[in-house]
Design a protein around this motif. Structure first.
Motif, mmCIF file in Angstrom:
data_model
loop_
_atom_site.group_PDB
_atom_site.id
_atom_site.type_symbol
_atom_site.label_atom_id
_atom_site.label_comp_id
_atom_site.label_asym_id
_atom_site.label_seq_id
_atom_site.Cartn_x
_atom_site.Cartn_y
_atom_site.Cartn_z
ATOM 1 N N VAL A 14 17.588 10.120 -6.291
ATOM 2 C CA VAL A 14 16.847 9.340 -5.295
ATOM 3 C C VAL A 14 15.999 8.318 -6.040
ATOM 4 C CG1 VAL A 14 15.172 9.425 -3.418
ATOM 5 C CG2 VAL A 14 16.809 11.299 -3.726
ATOM 6 N N LEU A 15 16.250 7.056 -5.816
ATOM 7 C CA LEU A 15 15.529 6.000 -6.520
ATOM 8 C C LEU A 15 14.035 6.090 -6.230
ATOM 9 C CD1 LEU A 15 17.948 3.003 -5.866
ATOM 10 C CD2 LEU A 15 17.708 4.324 -7.966
ATOM 11 N N ASP A 16 13.221 6.146 -7.273
ATOM 12 C CA ASP A 16 11.769 6.261 -7.157
ATOM 13 C C ASP A 16 11.354 7.434 -6.271
ATOM 14 O OD1 ASP A 16 10.840 3.915 -8.708
ATOM 15 O OD2 ASP A 16 11.954 2.795 -7.222
ATOM 16 N N GLY A 17 12.181 8.447 -6.233
ATOM 17 C CA GLY A 17 11.886 9.588 -5.370
ATOM 18 C C GLY A 17 10.684 10.393 -5.811
ATOM 19 N N HIS A 18 10.288 10.279 -7.074
ATOM 20 C CA HIS A 18 9.152 11.054 -7.579
ATOM 21 C C HIS A 18 7.820 10.438 -7.183
ATOM 22 C CE1 HIS A 18 9.685 7.756 -10.326
ATOM 23 N NE2 HIS A 18 8.523 7.993 -10.876
ATOM 24 N N GLU A 70 0.819 -1.213 0.000
ATOM 25 C CA GLU A 70 0.000 0.000 0.000
ATOM 26 C C GLU A 70 0.849 1.258 0.000
ATOM 27 O OE1 GLU A 70 -3.220 2.219 2.973
ATOM 28 O OE2 GLU A 70 -2.536 0.172 3.406
ATOM 29 N N LEU A 71 2.012 1.183 0.640
ATOM 30 C CA LEU A 71 2.889 2.341 0.799
ATOM 31 C C LEU A 71 4.266 2.000 0.230
ATOM 32 C CD1 LEU A 71 3.440 5.181 2.062
ATOM 33 C CD2 LEU A 71 4.114 3.983 4.157
ATOM 34 N N THR A 72 4.780 2.864 -0.631
ATOM 35 C CA THR A 72 6.142 2.707 -1.131
ATOM 36 C C THR A 72 7.038 3.710 -0.424
ATOM 37 O OG1 THR A 72 5.794 4.267 -2.965
ATOM 38 C CG2 THR A 72 5.331 1.923 -3.379
ATOM 39 N N ALA A 73 8.312 3.384 -0.348
ATOM 40 C CA ALA A 73 9.263 4.226 0.383
ATOM 41 C C ALA A 73 10.599 4.216 -0.340
ATOM 42 C CB ALA A 73 9.425 3.717 1.816
ATOM 43 N N THR A 74 11.446 5.166 0.031
ATOM 44 C CA THR A 74 12.783 5.204 -0.545
ATOM 45 C C THR A 74 13.730 5.888 0.417
ATOM 46 O OG1 THR A 74 14.052 5.741 -2.532
ATOM 47 C CG2 THR A 74 12.517 7.414 -1.748
ATOM 48 N N LEU A 75 15.022 5.687 0.171
ATOM 49 C CA LEU A 75 16.071 6.317 0.973
ATOM 50 C C LEU A 75 16.651 7.473 0.172
ATOM 51 C CD1 LEU A 75 18.086 6.421 3.356
ATOM 52 C CD2 LEU A 75 19.461 4.710 2.136
ATOM 53 N N ALA A 76 16.594 8.675 0.731
ATOM 54 C CA ALA A 76 17.107 9.877 0.067
ATOM 55 C C ALA A 76 18.453 10.244 0.667
ATOM 56 C CB ALA A 76 16.116 11.032 0.215
ATOM 57 N N VAL A 77 19.501 10.098 -0.131
ATOM 58 C CA VAL A 77 20.862 10.411 0.293
ATOM 59 C C VAL A 77 21.379 11.553 -0.566
ATOM 60 C CG1 VAL A 77 23.222 9.536 0.438
ATOM 61 C CG2 VAL A 77 21.309 8.066 1.068
ATOM 62 N N PRO A 78 21.882 12.634 0.020
ATOM 63 C CA PRO A 78 22.331 13.789 -0.770
ATOM 64 C C PRO A 78 23.514 13.457 -1.664
ATOM 65 C CG PRO A 78 22.034 14.363 1.537
ATOM 66 C CD PRO A 78 21.970 12.884 1.450
ATOM 67 N N GLY A 79 23.624 14.195 -2.767
ATOM 68 C CA GLY A 79 24.818 14.168 -3.589
ATOM 69 C C GLY A 79 25.040 12.907 -4.392
ATOM 70 N N GLY A 80 24.047 12.064 -4.546
ATOM 71 C CA GLY A 80 24.253 10.817 -5.272
ATOM 72 C C GLY A 80 25.250 9.906 -4.598
ATOM 73 N N ALA A 81 25.322 9.958 -3.265
ATOM 74 C CA ALA A 81 26.347 9.226 -2.513
ATOM 75 C C ALA A 81 25.809 7.948 -1.893
ATOM 76 C CB ALA A 81 26.923 10.131 -1.419
ATOM 77 N N ALA A 101 14.829 10.656 -9.003
ATOM 78 C CA ALA A 101 14.299 12.018 -8.961
ATOM 79 C C ALA A 101 15.184 12.916 -8.118
ATOM 80 C CB ALA A 101 12.874 12.016 -8.397
ATOM 81 N N ARG A 102 15.000 14.223 -8.310
ATOM 82 C CA ARG A 102 15.625 15.216 -7.448
ATOM 83 C C ARG A 102 14.627 15.609 -6.358
ATOM 84 N NH1 ARG A 102 16.472 18.994 -10.902
ATOM 85 N NH2 ARG A 102 18.707 18.625 -11.267
ATOM 86 N N ILE A 103 15.076 15.558 -5.115
ATOM 87 C CA ILE A 103 14.236 15.925 -3.979
ATOM 88 C C ILE A 103 14.738 17.249 -3.413
ATOM 89 C CG2 ILE A 103 13.388 15.237 -1.709
ATOM 90 C CD1 ILE A 103 12.486 13.399 -3.927
ATOM 91 N N GLU A 104 13.868 18.246 -3.361
ATOM 92 C CA GLU A 104 14.214 19.537 -2.781
ATOM 93 C C GLU A 104 13.340 19.776 -1.557
ATOM 94 O OE1 GLU A 104 15.177 22.696 -5.980
ATOM 95 O OE2 GLU A 104 13.751 21.323 -6.954
ATOM 96 N N LEU A 139 9.530 9.111 2.452
ATOM 97 C CA LEU A 139 10.948 9.378 2.234
ATOM 98 C C LEU A 139 11.699 9.197 3.543
ATOM 99 C CD1 LEU A 139 10.724 12.683 0.138
ATOM 100 C CD2 LEU A 139 10.833 10.342 -0.726
ATOM 101 N N VAL A 140 12.758 8.402 3.503
ATOM 102 C CA VAL A 140 13.685 8.298 4.628
ATOM 103 C C VAL A 140 14.904 9.127 4.238
ATOM 104 C CG1 VAL A 140 15.065 6.772 6.068
ATOM 105 C CG2 VAL A 140 12.838 6.012 5.225
ATOM 106 N N VAL A 141 15.047 10.296 4.861
ATOM 107 C CA VAL A 141 16.024 11.293 4.426
ATOM 108 C C VAL A 141 17.204 11.327 5.394
ATOM 109 C CG1 VAL A 141 16.389 13.715 3.836
ATOM 110 C CG2 VAL A 141 14.146 12.667 3.451
#
Length: 452
Positions: A186-190, A119-130, A245-248, A195-197
């Protein structure tokens, strides 16, 4: 180590393969990546409701199947075989394990059952493509055994911003935490509802990397509107089956993942690196096997000089070399998955003591070998398909793009191997020589016992 799969594991593989072969042909894949989500939402619901794929490695108490890294690697291998565009990697491999490991009981109770059910999708957001650095695969993330926990000073987890320009910063307000910054690739960030940032807190002098949960799920009854100040932009990608995606974030409200104190975030990310690398390696092996099977089928049907081109000795030799590479990479991926499972279940009371802990470099080495095999197979697939294989629209280029994209996102291969060599102690002798110390005295057991 028991190298044989159980009947349950074989059934997971068989069931998933049958479903994906029916629903994920090249035409279906190309149609799915052009949707706003970038994947077939109906197929994802089916995988969640009927097979429980998103919760395969989550505990049963949270609605998961209670399996481990080995079963998740098998699932990723089958997904890679057909280049399944889905949030499986971002949700089940990266984000969900962090929530299970670090989240409070309330966070796990609220989030994990929804993730497990699809039901819920999630992703890990790491800055700088790192991402590979954050997971400790291409360098020290500040939280593994090589450099302590990274909680003090200003150099632990610099990949997250380091309290300097760039990255994501978090500050505490009377109403909670606010996040400011940007994360690219960010994989599937859109499309992820959660979001786990990774963000820095405490300023420069007392910087510390923490993980924050940002909920942006409009279907959640507890969240009536999208997160204020959050901008998500799907980026053009070489591999459309791997959208990012880019997350701002502009003063976005975030919830600290886990308790206020005591969470070893950098250590958890480094431990996640082993299981994530095993899953990624298995997925790359599946993609290589899929490209190889299509190529073999083609050379058996394509005729030249009155006979199939697959009957020529030169073609046989090239295919034989690819087969060996795939099998070697598959063995390495399976071993990495086993090592990740053993590391997760190991404790100090285990028989054999500390020596029983699997080598943390296993995952990175397996991923390097799998990425190399996929690149070789994809390149030969283009070559052996002849003139039509060189056209950008041909199905062989789906695998070629996946190979190039994966190495950019999770490699490069030489850095994965360099990091594994560093963790195995192969550089200890060189460091000892530079300090003028006898190599034998400085090099630890890992360095002395490693053969090349």
């Amino acid at each position: 180590m028991d190298a044989a799969f159980t009947a349950e594991q074989d059934e997971i593989r068989r069931t998933l393969r049958e479903l994906l072969l029916k629903r994920c042909g090249p035409d279906e894949v190309k149609a799915a990546v052009r949707t706003p989500a970038g994947w077939d939402e109906g197929l994802w619901r089916q995988l969640g409701e009927q097979l429980g794929l998103p919760g395969l490695a989550l505990p049963a108490e949270y609605g998961g199947a209670g399996c481990g890294p080995a079963e998740l690697a098998l699932a990723c291998e089958e997904a890679g075989r057909v280049l399944l565009p889905s949030p499986l990697l971002a949700t089940a491999v990266l984000a969900a394990p962090l929530i299970a490991a670090l989240g409070t009981e309330e966070q796990r109770d609220v989030l994990l059952p929804r993730i497990a059910g699809g039901e819920l999708t999630a992703t890990l957001a790491v800055p700088g493509g790192a991402l590979p650095l954050a997971l400790g695969l291409t360098g020290d993330n500040g939280g593994d055994s090589d450099s302590g926990n990274g909680d003090s000073g200003g150099d632990g987890g610099d990949w997250a911003g380091g309290a300097r320009a760039g990255g994501v910063q978090a500050r505490r307000t009377p109403d909670g935490w606010r996040l400011y910054g940007q994360a690219d690739q960010v994989l599937d960030g859109h499309s992820a509802g959660l979001l786990v940032v990774a963000a820095h807190t405490g300023g420069y002098a007392r910087s510390r990397t923490q993980l924050f949960v940002v909920r942006d799920d409009i279907q959640d009854d507890d969240v009536r509107s999208r997160a204020t100040g959050l901008t998500r932009t799907r980026r053009t990608a070489l591999d459309e089956t791997r959208p990012h995606a880019r997350i701002e974030l502009r003063e976005v409200e975030g919830e600290l993942l886990g308790p206020e104190k005591g969470a070893d975030v950098l250590g958890a990310l480094a431990r996640l690196g082993g299981s994530a690398a095993a899953a990624l390696a298995a997925e790359a092996v599946g993609a290589a096997d899929g490209a190889f099977a299509r190529t073999v089928e083609y050379v058996k049907a394509r005729e030249q000089f009155g006979r199939p081109i697959g009957s020529f000795q030169a073609v046989k030799h090239r295919l034989a070399d690819l087969y060996v590479q795939i099998q070697a990479a598959r063995s390495a991926a399976y071993y990495a998955a086993w090592a990740a499972a053993e590391a997760a279940s190991w404790d100090d009371s285990a028989e054999g003591g500390p020596a029983a802990v699997p080598d943390p470099a296993v995952g990175g080495l397996a991923l390097a070998q799998a990425l190399e095999a996929l690149r070789a197979v994809a390149g030969e697939a283009v070559q052996l398909h002849g003139g039509m294989g060189f056209t950008w629209e041909h199905d062989a280029h789906l695998y070629f793009k996946r190979a190039a994209s994966d190495e950019l996102l999770f490699g490069p291969v030489h850095r994965l191997r360099a990091r594994a060599a560093q963790r195995a102690g192969l550089f200890d002798a060189a460091k000892a020589a530079a300090r003028g110390t006898a190599p034998g005295a400085a090099a630890g057991p890992a360095a002395q016992g490693v053969g090349i």
